[in-house]
Design a protein around this motif. Structure first.
Motif, PDB file in Angstrom:
ATOM      1  N   THR A 127      22.712  19.702  -1.115  1.00 43.10           N
ATOM      2  CA  THR A 127      22.732  20.817  -2.045  1.00 43.10           C
ATOM      3  C   THR A 127      23.793  21.791  -1.561  1.00 43.10           C
ATOM      4  OG1 THR A 127      20.353  20.523  -2.323  1.00 43.10           O
ATOM      5  CG2 THR A 127      21.287  22.572  -3.138  1.00 43.10           C
ATOM      6  N   PHE A 128      24.648  22.260  -2.461  1.00 49.44           N
ATOM      7  CA  PHE A 128      25.757  23.105  -2.046  1.00 49.44           C
ATOM      8  C   PHE A 128      26.160  24.035  -3.180  1.00 49.44           C
ATOM      9  CE2 PHE A 128      27.237  19.155  -3.756  1.00 49.44           C
ATOM     10  CZ  PHE A 128      28.241  19.509  -4.641  1.00 49.44           C
ATOM     11  N   MET A 129      26.933  25.053  -2.834  1.00 46.19           N
ATOM     12  CA  MET A 129      27.396  26.011  -3.828  1.00 46.19           C
ATOM     13  C   MET A 129      28.432  25.358  -4.738  1.00 46.19           C
ATOM     14  SD  MET A 129      28.951  29.827  -3.373  1.00 46.19           S
ATOM     15  CE  MET A 129      30.513  29.337  -2.702  1.00 46.19           C
ATOM     16  N   GLY A 132      34.989  24.885  -6.276  1.00 49.26           N
ATOM     17  CA  GLY A 132      35.968  23.832  -6.042  1.00 49.26           C
ATOM     18  C   GLY A 132      35.992  23.313  -4.627  1.00 49.26           C
ATOM     19  N   VAL A 133      36.136  24.196  -3.650  1.00 48.37           N
ATOM     20  CA  VAL A 133      36.271  23.777  -2.265  1.00 48.37           C
ATOM     21  C   VAL A 133      34.968  23.176  -1.752  1.00 48.37           C
ATOM     22  CG1 VAL A 133      36.647  24.593   0.089  1.00 48.37           C
ATOM     23  CG2 VAL A 133      38.123  25.381  -1.743  1.00 48.37           C
ATOM     24  N   ALA A 134      33.828  23.818  -2.035  1.00 49.43           N
ATOM     25  CA  ALA A 134      32.542  23.310  -1.556  1.00 49.43           C
ATOM     26  C   ALA A 134      32.252  21.930  -2.134  1.00 49.43           C
ATOM     27  CB  ALA A 134      31.425  24.284  -1.893  1.00 49.43           C
ATOM     28  N   GLU A 135      32.608  21.717  -3.386  1.00 55.24           N
ATOM     29  CA  GLU A 135      32.382  20.413  -4.005  1.00 55.24           C
ATOM     30  C   GLU A 135      33.253  19.349  -3.352  1.00 55.24           C
ATOM     31  OE1 GLU A 135      31.731  20.180  -8.321  1.00 55.24           O
ATOM     32  OE2 GLU A 135      31.804  22.378  -8.303  1.00 55.24           O
ATOM     33  N   GLN A 136      34.497  19.686  -3.050  1.00 54.99           N
ATOM     34  CA  GLN A 136      35.386  18.725  -2.390  1.00 54.99           C
ATOM     35  C   GLN A 136      34.863  18.381  -1.001  1.00 54.99           C
ATOM     36  OE1 GLN A 136      38.900  21.127  -2.692  1.00 54.99           O
ATOM     37  NE2 GLN A 136      39.645  20.065  -4.510  1.00 54.99           N
ATOM     38  N   ILE A 137      34.415  19.379  -0.276  1.00 55.93           N
ATOM     39  CA  ILE A 137      33.892  19.153   1.073  1.00 55.93           C
ATOM     40  C   ILE A 137      32.611  18.320   1.001  1.00 55.93           C
ATOM     41  CG2 ILE A 137      32.852  20.290   3.080  1.00 55.93           C
ATOM     42  CD1 ILE A 137      34.953  22.536   2.669  1.00 55.93           C
ATOM     43  N   ALA A 138      31.739  18.615   0.033  1.00 53.88           N
ATOM     44  CA  ALA A 138      30.495  17.844  -0.121  1.00 53.88           C
ATOM     45  C   ALA A 138      30.793  16.377  -0.430  1.00 53.88           C
ATOM     46  CB  ALA A 138      29.623  18.458  -1.215  1.00 53.88           C
ATOM     47  N   LEU A 154      22.863  12.054  -2.613  1.00 52.94           N
ATOM     48  CA  LEU A 154      23.049  12.655  -3.925  1.00 52.94           C
ATOM     49  C   LEU A 154      23.693  14.018  -3.738  1.00 52.94           C
ATOM     50  CD1 LEU A 154      19.595  11.901  -5.570  1.00 52.94           C
ATOM     51  CD2 LEU A 154      21.772  10.817  -6.102  1.00 52.94           C
ATOM     52  N   LEU A 155      24.593  14.375  -4.611  1.00 53.77           N
ATOM     53  CA  LEU A 155      25.227  15.689  -4.557  1.00 53.77           C
ATOM     54  C   LEU A 155      24.588  16.580  -5.607  1.00 53.77           C
ATOM     55  CD1 LEU A 155      28.984  14.726  -4.125  1.00 53.77           C
ATOM     56  CD2 LEU A 155      27.283  15.266  -2.373  1.00 53.77           C
ATOM     57  N   GLN A 156      24.200  17.786  -5.190  1.00 53.78           N
ATOM     58  CA  GLN A 156      23.556  18.720  -6.098  1.00 53.78           C
ATOM     59  C   GLN A 156      24.264  20.081  -6.021  1.00 53.78           C
ATOM     60  OE1 GLN A 156      19.509  20.030  -5.163  1.00 53.78           O
ATOM     61  NE2 GLN A 156      18.989  19.571  -7.295  1.00 53.78           N
ATOM     62  N   PRO A 157      25.287  20.275  -6.869  1.00 53.62           N
ATOM     63  CA  PRO A 157      25.954  21.578  -6.888  1.00 53.62           C
ATOM     64  C   PRO A 157      25.104  22.596  -7.650  1.00 53.62           C
ATOM     65  CG  PRO A 157      26.961  20.088  -8.474  1.00 53.62           C
ATOM     66  CD  PRO A 157      25.898  19.312  -7.770  1.00 53.62           C
ATOM     67  N   LEU A 158      25.008  23.799  -7.097  1.00 49.93           N
ATOM     68  CA  LEU A 158      24.226  24.862  -7.728  1.00 49.93           C
ATOM     69  C   LEU A 158      25.015  26.167  -7.720  1.00 49.93           C
ATOM     70  CD1 LEU A 158      20.765  24.292  -5.991  1.00 49.93           C
ATOM     71  CD2 LEU A 158      21.386  23.658  -8.326  1.00 49.93           C
ATOM     72  N   PRO A 159      24.782  27.030  -8.709  1.00 53.70           N
ATOM     73  CA  PRO A 159      25.375  28.368  -8.646  1.00 53.70           C
ATOM     74  C   PRO A 159      24.815  29.106  -7.426  1.00 53.70           C
ATOM     75  CG  PRO A 159      24.284  27.987 -10.776  1.00 53.70           C
ATOM     76  CD  PRO A 159      23.983  26.825  -9.901  1.00 53.70           C
ATOM     77  N   TRP A 160      25.584  30.045  -6.891  1.00 50.59           N
ATOM     78  CA  TRP A 160      25.217  30.733  -5.652  1.00 50.59           C
ATOM     79  C   TRP A 160      23.829  31.352  -5.719  1.00 50.59           C
ATOM     80  CZ3 TRP A 160      25.472  30.918  -0.796  1.00 50.59           C
ATOM     81  CH2 TRP A 160      25.095  32.036  -0.076  1.00 50.59           C
ATOM     82  N   ASN A 161      23.474  32.022  -6.827  1.00 49.66           N
ATOM     83  CA  ASN A 161      22.177  32.698  -6.888  1.00 49.66           C
ATOM     84  C   ASN A 161      21.020  31.695  -6.824  1.00 49.66           C
ATOM     85  OD1 ASN A 161      22.895  31.763  -9.461  1.00 49.66           O
ATOM     86  ND2 ASN A 161      21.694  33.344 -10.491  1.00 49.66           N
ATOM     87  N   ILE A 162      21.164  30.550  -7.456  1.00 51.10           N
ATOM     88  CA  ILE A 162      20.121  29.522  -7.422  1.00 51.10           C
ATOM     89  C   ILE A 162      20.063  28.882  -6.032  1.00 51.10           C
ATOM     90  CG2 ILE A 162      19.297  27.355  -8.439  1.00 51.10           C
ATOM     91  CD1 ILE A 162      19.231  29.713 -10.383  1.00 51.10           C
ATOM     92  N   GLU A 168      16.086  30.166   0.549  1.00 49.41           N
ATOM     93  CA  GLU A 168      15.013  31.074   0.956  1.00 49.41           C
ATOM     94  C   GLU A 168      13.645  30.411   0.864  1.00 49.41           C
ATOM     95  OE1 GLU A 168      15.477  34.515  -1.547  1.00 49.41           O
ATOM     96  OE2 GLU A 168      17.128  35.303  -0.350  1.00 49.41           O
ATOM     97  N   LYS A 169      13.434  29.578  -0.143  1.00 49.05           N
ATOM     98  CA  LYS A 169      12.145  28.906  -0.336  1.00 49.05           C
ATOM     99  C   LYS A 169      12.005  27.643   0.500  1.00 49.05           C
ATOM    100  CE  LYS A 169      11.543  30.440  -5.107  1.00 49.05           C
ATOM    101  NZ  LYS A 169      11.478  29.998  -6.508  1.00 49.05           N
ATOM    102  N   GLY A 170      13.087  27.186   1.119  1.00 45.62           N
ATOM    103  CA  GLY A 170      13.056  25.943   1.879  1.00 45.62           C
ATOM    104  C   GLY A 170      13.088  24.722   0.986  1.00 45.62           C
ATOM    105  N   ASP A 171      13.592  24.902  -0.228  1.00 44.53           N
ATOM    106  CA  ASP A 171      13.630  23.817  -1.213  1.00 44.53           C
ATOM    107  C   ASP A 171      14.988  23.120  -1.161  1.00 44.53           C
ATOM    108  OD1 ASP A 171      13.112  22.149  -3.332  1.00 44.53           O
ATOM    109  OD2 ASP A 171      13.371  23.701  -4.869  1.00 44.53           O
ATOM    110  N   PHE A 172      15.239  22.441  -0.050  1.00 47.29           N
ATOM    111  CA  PHE A 172      16.484  21.702   0.166  1.00 47.29           C
ATOM    112  C   PHE A 172      16.248  20.721   1.305  1.00 47.29           C
ATOM    113  CE2 PHE A 172      16.526  25.143   3.142  1.00 47.29           C
ATOM    114  CZ  PHE A 172      17.157  24.658   4.262  1.00 47.29           C
ATOM    115  N   GLU A 173      17.156  19.783   1.477  1.00 49.53           N
ATOM    116  CA  GLU A 173      17.051  18.835   2.592  1.00 49.53           C
ATOM    117  C   GLU A 173      18.074  19.163   3.666  1.00 49.53           C
ATOM    118  OE1 GLU A 173      17.349  14.973   0.748  1.00 49.53           O
ATOM    119  OE2 GLU A 173      15.429  15.231  -0.218  1.00 49.53           O
TER     120      GLU A 173
END
Length: 173
Positions: A127-129, A132-138, A154-162, A168-173
């Motif tokens: 899961t990443f922001m 452009g750059v973050a997606e390339q790095i992911a 699996l790649l899961q791009p999300l907007p920064w606020n999400i 914060e909730k620990g809902d990521f791997e």
């Protein structure tokens, strides 16, 4: 405006710096520094796989930090700390060097200790922001992990606020 003394700062984050418009000889007071950022990966230690120390260390050795920014728009050097180099008291590396053999050894040991085979592994989601750059790095990280361990992420791009809420909730791997 800078040359007239109306502003004290030009460049990031207030716009692009055009060094061709200025010369240190003309103004005598230009301090220029390259833009620097550190991208980092967080393991969710509450996730069963990432609770295992050898599993996390295997991932640390599997990352070719120099290769992460390959085919990105960044001119970069590898990061071995969460802090920018200029912000650290110690210049030593906090993260391990890229070492495929060590990564695979730790990966096999972790699987054995967890009672798993590589065929039993669930997909891992990176899961990443969404940028452009973050997606390339992911994508580069996804390729490195697949090459080293044979696992598909699996790649899961999300907007920064999400993304921030999920962290914060620990809902990521």
């Amino acid at each position: 405006a800078f040359q007239e003394g109306q502003v004290d700062w030009v460049g990031a984050p207030f716009g692009k710096w055009h060094d061709s418009l200025f010369s240190a000889q003309r103004t005598g007071n230009i301090i220029s520094q390259p833009d620097i950022l550190v991208c980092w990966m967080v393991f969710n230690n509450a996730h069963p796989l990432f609770q295992h120390r050898k599993w996390r260390h295997a991932f640390g050795h599997a990352i070719d930090r120099s290769g992460l920014t390959h085919n990105t728009s960044l001119l970069s050097s590898p990061a071995y700390s969460l802090l920018l180099r200029r912000c650290r008291m110690s210049r030593g590396a906090l993260f391990p060097d890229y070492d495929v053999d060590r990564a695979q050894e730790l990966f096999r040991e972790a699987l054995e200790e967890l009672g798993l085979s590589s065929k039993d592994l669930p997909r891992i989601t990176l899961t990443f922001m969404k940028s452009g750059v973050a997606e390339q790095i992911a994508r580069n990280l996804q390729e490195q992990l697949e090459r080293c361990f044979g696992i598909h992420c699996l790649l899961q791009p999300l907007p920064w606020n999400i993304l921030l809420l999920r962290l914060e909730k620990g809902d990521f791997e």
